[in-house]
Design an enzyme around this catalytic site. Structure first.
Site, mmCIF file in Angstrom:
data_model
loop_
_atom_site.group_PDB
_atom_site.id
_atom_site.type_symbol
_atom_site.label_atom_id
_atom_site.label_comp_id
_atom_site.label_asym_id
_atom_site.label_seq_id
_atom_site.Cartn_x
_atom_site.Cartn_y
_atom_site.Cartn_z
ATOM 1 N N HIS A 72 -12.783 -2.378 2.230
ATOM 2 C CA HIS A 72 -11.342 -2.504 2.472
ATOM 3 C C HIS A 72 -10.963 -2.161 3.910
ATOM 4 C CE1 HIS A 72 -7.066 -1.672 0.668
ATOM 5 N NE2 HIS A 72 -6.981 -2.081 1.927
ATOM 6 N N GLU A 127 0.818 -1.212 0.000
ATOM 7 C CA GLU A 127 0.000 0.000 0.000
ATOM 8 C C GLU A 127 0.857 1.271 0.000
ATOM 9 O OE1 GLU A 127 -2.875 -0.139 -0.717
ATOM 10 O OE2 GLU A 127 -4.032 -1.692 0.292
ATOM 11 N N TYR A 132 -19.959 13.531 18.421
ATOM 12 C CA TYR A 132 -19.269 14.797 18.163
ATOM 13 C C TYR A 132 -17.790 14.638 17.828
ATOM 14 C CZ TYR A 132 -17.562 14.589 23.046
ATOM 15 O OH TYR A 132 -16.960 14.218 24.230
ATOM 16 N N HIS A 155 -7.730 -2.764 8.666
ATOM 17 C CA HIS A 155 -8.904 -3.448 8.143
ATOM 18 C C HIS A 155 -9.896 -3.670 9.286
ATOM 19 C CE1 HIS A 155 -6.391 -5.373 4.632
ATOM 20 N NE2 HIS A 155 -6.400 -4.053 4.604
ATOM 21 N N TYR A 184 -8.971 22.020 23.386
ATOM 22 C CA TYR A 184 -9.068 20.848 24.260
ATOM 23 C C TYR A 184 -7.704 20.361 24.717
ATOM 24 C CZ TYR A 184 -10.129 16.083 25.749
ATOM 25 O OH TYR A 184 -10.233 14.909 26.459
ATOM 26 N N HIS A 205 -3.125 2.567 8.553
ATOM 27 C CA HIS A 205 -4.146 1.945 7.701
ATOM 28 C C HIS A 205 -4.509 0.599 8.311
ATOM 29 C CE1 HIS A 205 -6.187 -0.060 4.475
ATOM 30 N NE2 HIS A 205 -5.148 -0.838 4.163
#
Length: 243
Positions: A184, A104, A143, A124, A239, A122
């Site tokens: 994916h 990838e 939120y 799955h 925050y 990334h």
């Protein structure tokens, strides 16, 4: 090969602390790359322990200067060591390690080329992957959606490892820090590996919440409006602890 790569990359001018790195790392790995690789491996292992990936699915990368350190293809994360460090330049040319980078890689390089990302995760993940087959964007069920820049879009399906998938992903990431890849998984980036991982985990959690709420017969989940998300986005800027 590692020794030759080290010479090409100027291993001799790695700076203070380079001798310590050379004792346990392949030639040519700079101290900052060694530290980043250790954090990358820890993050990759966390995706497994937290149930976001199974086996060798998913991948992680981090940018150090103009070098992108990335998990290698098909190697279980619990087997990765210092000797397995894998890195490419921003064009994708391998400059560190002997193992083949993740399939990838085009997606990772596309994100680094188009955004200010310094780290990418990334996965799955189960619930996020399920949602990617149902909608075109993740409904604003919570939120925390605002922390991703808005509802995460779903990039149209394309074969893994292709430029087409990378292009689809980039369009889905416009003004966002995370997206789903249809049939994916997930893609998220941040300024640090911790931030990229947290956004991945948040996205998976929101997908799980929406699937759970949507499964109640006869009821439809309430969603947040654009104005409500904008208000939260303003609050999130302040925050946490101040420097």
């Amino acid at each position: 090969m590692a020794e030759q790569q080290g010479k090409r990359r100027g291993a001799g001018d790695a700076g203070e602390g380079a001798q310590e790195v050379r004792e346990s790392w392949p030639e040519g790995v700079r101290p900052e790359e060694a530290r980043a690789w250790e954090e990358l491996v820890a993050t990759a292992r966390r995706t497994v322990s937290d149930g976001l990936v199974v086996g060798t699915s998913g991948n992680v990368s981090v940018r150090v200067g103009d070098t992108v350190l990335v998990t290698p293809s098909g190697v279980p994360y619990d087997r990765l060591t210092a000797e397995d460090v894998t890195g490419v330049d921003l064009s994708g040319r391998q400059i560190l390690g002997k193992l083949r980078p993740t399939s990838e890689l085009p997606m990772h390089l596309a994100v680094y080329g188009a955004t200010d990302a310094r780290a990418i995760v990334h996965t799955h993940a189960v619930h996020a992957t399920a949602v990617s087959t149902l909608v075109r964007e993740v409904p604003a069920i919570h939120y925390i959606t605002a922390d991703l820049g808005g509802p995460a879009r779903v990039a149209p399906y394309a074969t893994y490892g292709t430029e087409e998938l990378a292009e689809n992903m980039l369009r889905a990431l416009t003004d966002r820090t995370a997206c789903l890849l249809q049939n994916h998984g997930t893609m998220a980036y941040g300024k640090t590996l911790t931030q990229a991982y947290d956004r991945t985990a948040q996205l998976e959690w929101m997908c799980r919440v929406w699937l759970t709420a949507s499964s109640v017969p006869g009821l439809t989940p309430s969603l947040l409006s654009v104005d409500q998300l904008a208000e939260v986005g303003e609050k999130l800027r302040g925050y946490g602890q101040r420097d």
